[in-house]
Motif scaffolding. Structure first.
Motif, PDB file in Angstrom:
ATOM      1  N   SER A 110       0.866  -1.174   0.000  1.00 43.48           N
ATOM      2  CA  SER A 110       0.000   0.000   0.000  1.00 43.48           C
ATOM      3  C   SER A 110       0.906   1.228   0.000  1.00 43.48           C
ATOM      4  CB  SER A 110      -0.911   0.001   1.228  1.00 43.48           C
ATOM      5  OG  SER A 110      -0.147   0.240   2.395  1.00 43.48           O
ATOM      6  N   ARG A 111       0.374   2.340  -0.383  1.00 40.29           N
ATOM      7  CA  ARG A 111       1.187   3.575  -0.410  1.00 40.29           C
ATOM      8  C   ARG A 111       1.685   3.935   0.986  1.00 40.29           C
ATOM      9  NH1 ARG A 111      -1.197   7.611  -4.911  1.00 40.29           N
ATOM     10  NH2 ARG A 111       0.868   8.488  -4.663  1.00 40.29           N
ATOM     11  N   ASN A 112       0.832   3.735   2.004  1.00 45.43           N
ATOM     12  CA  ASN A 112       1.248   4.044   3.376  1.00 45.43           C
ATOM     13  C   ASN A 112       2.396   3.156   3.823  1.00 45.43           C
ATOM     14  OD1 ASN A 112      -0.674   6.038   3.664  1.00 45.43           O
ATOM     15  ND2 ASN A 112      -2.172   4.705   4.620  1.00 45.43           N
ATOM     16  N   ASP A 113       2.291   1.844   3.546  1.00 44.22           N
ATOM     17  CA  ASP A 113       3.364   0.924   3.942  1.00 44.22           C
ATOM     18  C   ASP A 113       4.655   1.235   3.190  1.00 44.22           C
ATOM     19  OD1 ASP A 113       1.725  -0.326   5.760  1.00 44.22           O
ATOM     20  OD2 ASP A 113       1.231  -2.014   4.440  1.00 44.22           O
ATOM     21  N   GLU A 115       5.643   4.151   2.107  1.00 43.02           N
ATOM     22  CA  GLU A 115       6.217   5.366   2.693  1.00 43.02           C
ATOM     23  C   GLU A 115       6.863   5.072   4.043  1.00 43.02           C
ATOM     24  OE1 GLU A 115       4.927   9.998   3.606  1.00 43.02           O
ATOM     25  OE2 GLU A 115       3.483   8.619   2.680  1.00 43.02           O
ATOM     26  N   ARG A 116       6.220   4.231   4.857  1.00 46.38           N
ATOM     27  CA  ARG A 116       6.794   3.857   6.148  1.00 46.38           C
ATOM     28  C   ARG A 116       8.111   3.098   5.981  1.00 46.38           C
ATOM     29  NH1 ARG A 116       3.616   0.103   8.383  1.00 46.38           N
ATOM     30  NH2 ARG A 116       4.860   0.097  10.266  1.00 46.38           N
ATOM     31  N   GLU A 165      -6.292   2.485  -3.374  1.00 47.40           N
ATOM     32  CA  GLU A 165      -6.436   2.320  -1.923  1.00 47.40           C
ATOM     33  C   GLU A 165      -6.353   0.854  -1.551  1.00 47.40           C
ATOM     34  OE1 GLU A 165      -6.748   4.631   0.555  1.00 47.40           O
ATOM     35  OE2 GLU A 165      -6.319   6.108  -1.005  1.00 47.40           O
TER      36      GLU A 165
END
Length: 193
Positions: A110-113, A115-116, A165
């Protein structure tokens, strides 16, 4: 809450109060017994509210977690209540939760993962496409410096970042094929090297 919802809540509260008052004053001879019943029902309601509010914490406490057997070279993943298998991998040193998806070709973040894990969103180039259950999505190919699962660490691992998403990143066959054995038995997914 909106004003309309507050009005509805006030109306229901007044209706409940009227019912309780009618119940008590209908027959005043057993007022003590009625108060006991009211106390019991209040405790039952309070218990139900507490159980609903704490359900997520209770489920996490009693739900089996992934187990790493380093000496045997295997990892056991319990089946979650939703029927899926979840695994926590260290992506570039950052713990990241994945759903195991044997129908997925690659590891999809995912984009969040992403980035993290230290991948800069501005530098992602979404030039690939993937056919998903939700239709076509654009993907950006990336390389992860390290992917760790228990005693196993892989370097320079190819993955994709999904432009759409996603709630949870997907662990597909490109990573799962690094294991010598995959077995589903007794509600567990066993990965072994």
């Amino acid at each position: 809450m909106t004003g309309h919802e507050y009005g509805r809540l006030a109306y229901l509260g007044l209706l409940a109060l009227a019912l309780v008052l009618w119940f008590f004053f209908r027959d005043r001879t057993r007022l003590g017994l009625k108060l006991q019943y009211l106390g019991v029902w209040a405790l039952i309601l309070l218990g139900a509210i507490a159980a609903v509010g704490l359900w997520g914490d209770i489920r996490q406490t009693v739900m089996p977690q992934q187990a790493v057997f380093a000496e045997d070279g295997r990892v056991a993943l319990p089946r979650a209540p939703d029927g899926h298998y979840y695994v926590s991998l260290d992506l570039n040193g950052v713990p990241t939760r994945f759903v195991v998806d044997t129908g997925a070709t690659g590891m999809v973040l995912s984009r969040n993962d992403a980035e993290r894990a230290g991948l800069t969103p501005d530098q992602l180039i979404f030039r690939g496409q993937a056919n998903t259950a939700n239709g076509m999505v654009r993907t950006a190919p990336v390389r992860l410096e390290s992917v760790g699962l228990g005693p196993f660490t892989d370097r320079n691992v190819r993955a994709y970042v999904n432009e759409g998403e996603m709630r949870t990143s997907l662990l597909g066959m490109s990573y799962l094929q690094r294991f010598d054995r995959l077995e589903i038995s007794n509600g567990q997914l066993i990965l072994e090297r």
